[in-house]
Design a protein around this motif. Structure first.
Motif, mmCIF file in Angstrom:
data_model
loop_
_atom_site.group_PDB
_atom_site.id
_atom_site.type_symbol
_atom_site.label_atom_id
_atom_site.label_comp_id
_atom_site.label_asym_id
_atom_site.label_seq_id
_atom_site.Cartn_x
_atom_site.Cartn_y
_atom_site.Cartn_z
ATOM 1 N N VAL A 36 14.992 -5.566 3.208
ATOM 2 C CA VAL A 36 14.796 -4.473 4.156
ATOM 3 C C VAL A 36 15.797 -4.639 5.294
ATOM 4 O O VAL A 36 15.877 -5.721 5.898
ATOM 5 C CB VAL A 36 13.357 -4.459 4.718
ATOM 6 N N ALA A 37 16.566 -3.589 5.582
ATOM 7 C CA ALA A 37 17.511 -3.631 6.703
ATOM 8 C C ALA A 37 16.734 -3.552 8.013
ATOM 9 O O ALA A 37 16.006 -2.589 8.251
ATOM 10 C CB ALA A 37 18.515 -2.479 6.582
ATOM 11 N N TRP A 38 16.906 -4.571 8.852
ATOM 12 C CA TRP A 38 16.192 -4.621 10.135
ATOM 13 C C TRP A 38 17.210 -4.414 11.251
ATOM 14 O O TRP A 38 18.170 -5.174 11.371
ATOM 15 C CB TRP A 38 15.495 -5.967 10.299
ATOM 16 N N HIS A 39 16.988 -3.406 12.082
ATOM 17 C CA HIS A 39 17.920 -3.102 13.167
ATOM 18 C C HIS A 39 17.234 -3.345 14.507
ATOM 19 O O HIS A 39 16.093 -2.921 14.725
ATOM 20 C CB HIS A 39 18.384 -1.648 13.098
ATOM 21 N N TYR A 40 17.937 -4.020 15.414
ATOM 22 C CA TYR A 40 17.440 -4.269 16.763
ATOM 23 C C TYR A 40 18.181 -3.359 17.741
ATOM 24 O O TYR A 40 19.402 -3.243 17.700
ATOM 25 C CB TYR A 40 17.662 -5.733 17.161
ATOM 26 N N ILE A 41 17.411 -2.700 18.600
ATOM 27 C CA ILE A 41 18.022 -1.810 19.574
ATOM 28 C C ILE A 41 18.717 -2.642 20.655
ATOM 29 O O ILE A 41 18.498 -3.837 20.773
ATOM 30 C CB ILE A 41 16.977 -0.877 20.217
ATOM 31 N N ALA A 42 19.568 -1.977 21.442
ATOM 32 C CA ALA A 42 20.241 -2.669 22.528
ATOM 33 C C ALA A 42 19.226 -3.080 23.585
ATOM 34 O O ALA A 42 18.278 -2.336 23.867
ATOM 35 C CB ALA A 42 21.312 -1.771 23.142
ATOM 36 N N PRO A 43 19.393 -4.252 24.192
ATOM 37 C CA PRO A 43 18.432 -4.689 25.231
ATOM 38 C C PRO A 43 18.388 -3.695 26.389
ATOM 39 O O PRO A 43 19.410 -3.229 26.874
ATOM 40 C CB PRO A 43 18.996 -6.041 25.681
ATOM 41 N N GLY A 44 17.183 -3.380 26.831
ATOM 42 C CA GLY A 44 17.010 -2.464 27.945
ATOM 43 C C GLY A 44 17.226 -1.004 27.600
ATOM 44 O O GLY A 44 17.370 -0.177 28.512
ATOM 45 N N ARG A 81 0.804 -1.218 0.000
ATOM 46 C CA ARG A 81 0.000 0.000 0.000
ATOM 47 C C ARG A 81 0.840 1.273 0.000
ATOM 48 O O ARG A 81 0.443 2.279 -0.579
ATOM 49 C CB ARG A 81 -0.908 -0.016 1.235
ATOM 50 N N ARG A 82 2.023 1.245 0.610
ATOM 51 C CA ARG A 82 2.794 2.473 0.814
ATOM 52 C C ARG A 82 4.171 2.461 0.158
ATOM 53 O O ARG A 82 4.695 3.502 -0.201
ATOM 54 C CB ARG A 82 2.956 2.710 2.327
ATOM 55 N N GLY A 83 4.770 1.300 0.003
ATOM 56 C CA GLY A 83 6.120 1.232 -0.516
ATOM 57 C C GLY A 83 7.076 0.645 0.501
ATOM 58 O O GLY A 83 6.775 0.555 1.688
ATOM 59 N N ARG A 84 8.261 0.243 0.024
ATOM 60 C CA ARG A 84 9.217 -0.436 0.884
ATOM 61 C C ARG A 84 10.039 0.566 1.680
ATOM 62 O O ARG A 84 10.522 1.557 1.131
ATOM 63 C CB ARG A 84 10.144 -1.298 0.014
ATOM 64 N N PRO A 85 10.237 0.310 2.992
ATOM 65 C CA PRO A 85 11.050 1.219 3.789
ATOM 66 C C PRO A 85 12.531 0.932 3.604
ATOM 67 O O PRO A 85 12.932 -0.180 3.222
ATOM 68 C CB PRO A 85 10.611 0.913 5.220
ATOM 69 N N GLY A 86 13.365 1.938 3.905
ATOM 70 C CA GLY A 86 14.797 1.719 3.839
ATOM 71 C C GLY A 86 15.309 0.932 5.021
ATOM 72 O O GLY A 86 16.296 0.201 4.909
ATOM 73 N N MET A 87 14.646 1.051 6.151
ATOM 74 C CA MET A 87 15.085 0.373 7.361
ATOM 75 C C MET A 87 13.908 0.257 8.310
ATOM 76 O O MET A 87 12.999 1.083 8.299
ATOM 77 C CB MET A 87 16.219 1.157 8.019
ATOM 78 N N ILE A 88 13.948 -0.783 9.153
ATOM 79 C CA ILE A 88 12.955 -0.984 10.196
ATOM 80 C C ILE A 88 13.690 -1.157 11.522
ATOM 81 O O ILE A 88 14.692 -1.878 11.593
ATOM 82 C CB ILE A 88 12.064 -2.215 9.908
ATOM 83 N N VAL A 89 13.199 -0.491 12.557
ATOM 84 C CA VAL A 89 13.803 -0.547 13.887
ATOM 85 C C VAL A 89 12.795 -1.168 14.847
ATOM 86 O O VAL A 89 11.609 -0.823 14.817
ATOM 87 C CB VAL A 89 14.214 0.854 14.378
#
Length: 395
Positions: A288-296, A259-267
Motif C-alpha cells: 500500500v502506498a503511504w503518503h505523508y503530508i507536509a508538516p503543518g 472486510r473492504r479490500g486493499r486501498p490504492g493509497m493511504i494519506v
C-alpha cells in the motif's frame, strides 16, 4: 394659520383716527372690535407708518417659521437618536422603527416614515402568506433532532419525506423560526498554491487517516482513529480508545482491508503512530502506498480533516461520554447514520453509502452520468505519484 380681519394699512388708519381725537369706544363700535383690541393695536403699532408695520409683520412671520423649523429639526434629531442603536435594514425593522417613533414621540405616520426613510405603502403592508404551521413544526422537529444541520441539509431531509417546498421557502421559515446554527470558530482559509493530482473515481482509491481527541465526563482523555474513503466520503472506521499505538493502527487497517479490500493509497500526517516501524512494515507487506503530508499543512489531508470537523460539531460537542463502551456505542451509531442517512453536500446531498453503491454499479459518479469524460474526484492527492492505476484521464 387664521387670516386676520384687518390689514396693517387698516390698523394704522384706525389708530390715526384715534390720534385725531376719536375715542376708543367709538372706534370699537364703528369697526366691530373690542376696546381691548384697539389698545393692543396701539401698543403694537403706535407711532409706526404702514411700511414699518408691514416690515414688523414680515419679521414676526419669519421668526415664527424659523422657530417651527428649529422645533422640527430638534424633534427629528431626537427621533434619530432614539433609533441610533436599532438596525434599520429590511421592511420588518422599518415597521418596528415607525411604530416605536409614533408611540414615543406621538408623531404622525407620515413624519415617522420620512425620518426612517421608509415607504408608507411598505409600512402599511400586511403579509398574506399562509402560516405553514405543520411545515414549521416539522422543521423545528428536524432541527431539534439534528441540531448542527443547516437549512440545506434540513431541506434535503424534508424533500425525502415528500415536502415539495423550494429551498428559498425552507430558508425563509428556517430564519423566521430562529434555527440558524452558530459557527463555533472562524473559517480557515488555505494559503498558497496546491497542484491537483487526479485520483480515479472509485471506492478504495485512497483512504485518509487522522486522530481526533475528546474526554470522558470524569475528565480522562481518549482519542478516536478516523478512516475515511476520499472518493465515496464513507466513514470506514471510527475507533475510540485511551491509547492507540502504531501496532494497533496496523491491526485495525488489516481488519478493514479484510472486510473492504486493499486501498490504492493511504494519506496521513506525520504523527508518531503513522511514522512508526510497525506502520512502515505493514505498508510494505500489504503493498500500500503511504503518503505523508507536509508538516503543518493539514489542508493537504482535507477530506479527513473535514470529517473530523463534522464529528466534532455534530457528535463530540453534543454528547457527554461516561466511559469507553458508551463512546464506542455513540460513535458506531453516528458513523452508521453518517454513511446511510446524513446528506453530504460535496456529493450532491446524497448519502455516502448511496453514492458508493451507484459508483460501484456504474463506474462513474452520479453527477457524471451521461458524460463521456470522467473528472477527478479527489483534488489534493499526494504529489509525486505516477502510478497509472491511481491516475485518470482528464478531458
Amino acid at each position: 394659520m387664521k387670516r386676520a380681519r384687518f390689514t396693517e394699512e387698516q390698523i394704522i388708519g384706525i389708530l390715526r383716527e384715534n390720534e385725531a381725537g376719536a375715542k376708543a369706544g367709538e372706534l370699537a363700535r364703528k369697526h366691530g372690535v373690542s376696546e381691548g383690541t384697539i389698545y393692543a393695536w396701539k401698543a403694537k403699532f403706535g407711532g409706526m407708518s404702514v411700511s414699518e408695520a408691514q416690515r414688523l409683520k414680515a419679521l414676526e412671520d419669519e421668526n415664527r417659521r424659523l422657530k417651527s423649523l428649529l422645533a422640527d429639526a430638534i424633534l427629528d434629531k431626537a427621533a434619530l437618536n432614539e433609533l441610533l442603536f436599532k438596525k434599520m435594514v429590511g421592511p420588518a425593522a422599518m415597521r418596528e422603527g415607525v411604530a416605536h417613533l409614533r408611540t414615543v414621540f406621538e408623531i404622525s405616520e407620515r413624519r415617522a416614515c420620512s425620518i426612517v426613510k421608509a415607504d408608507r405603502k411598505m409600512v402599511r403592508y400586511r403579509s398574506r402568506r399562509p402560516p405553514d404551521t405543520e411545515l414549521r413544526e416539522r422543521l423545528r422537529g428536524l432541527a431539534a433532532e439534528r441540531r448542527r444541520f443547516g437549512y440545506r441539509r434540513l431541506f434535503v431531509l424534508l424533500r425525502r419525506e415528500g415536502e415539495l417546498s423550494g429551498k428559498n421557502r425552507i430558508y425563509r421559515l428556517y430564519r423566521e423560526e430562529g434555527l440558524t446554527v452558530r459557527k463555533r470558530r472562524a473559517r480557515r482559509r488555505a494559503i498558497g498554491t496546491r497542484a491537483p493530482i487526479l485520483v480515479e473515481a472509485k471506492a478504495n482509491a485512497r483512504w485518509s487517516l487522522d486522530f481526533v481527541h475528546d474526554q470522558f465526563a470524569g475528565g480522562r482523555r481518549f482519542r478516536v482513529l478516523n478512516v475515511v474513503d476520499d472518493v465515496t466520503r464513507e466513514c470506514l472506521a471510527a475507533i475510540p480508545d485511551t491509547s492507540i499505538s502504531g501496532r494497533r493502527v496496523a491491526r485495525e487497517l488489516s481488519a478493514l482491508i479484510a472486510r473492504r479490500g486493499r486501498p490504492g493509497m493511504i494519506v496521513s500526517d506525520n504523527g508518531t503512530e503513522f511514522t512508526s516501524t510497525a506502520i512502515l512494515a505493514w505498508a510494505e507487506d500489504h503493498r500500500v502506498a503511504w503518503h505523508y503530508i507536509a508538516p503543518g499543512k493539514p489542508t493537504q489531508n482535507g477530506f479527513v480533516e473535514s470529517f473530523n470537523g463534522r464529528m466534532r460539531d455534530e457528535l463530540l460537542n453534543e454528547t457527554l461520554f461516561f466511559g469507553l463502551d458508551h463512546a464506542r456505542q455513540k460513535l458506531a451509531a453516528w458513523a452508521e447514520d453518517y454513511n446511510t442517512r446524513r446528506p453530504h453536500s460535496s456529493i450532491g446531498y446524497q448519502t455516502p453509502a448511496a453514492y458508493a453503491a451507484h459508483l460501484n454499479a456504474t463506474g462513474r459518479p452520479a453527477a457524471q452520468c451521461g458524460s463521456s469524460t470522467a473528472r477527478p474526484v479527489a483534488t489534493t492527492a499526494p504529489s509525486g505519484v505516477t502510478n497509472a492505476e491511481t491516475l485518470v484521464r482528464a478531458g
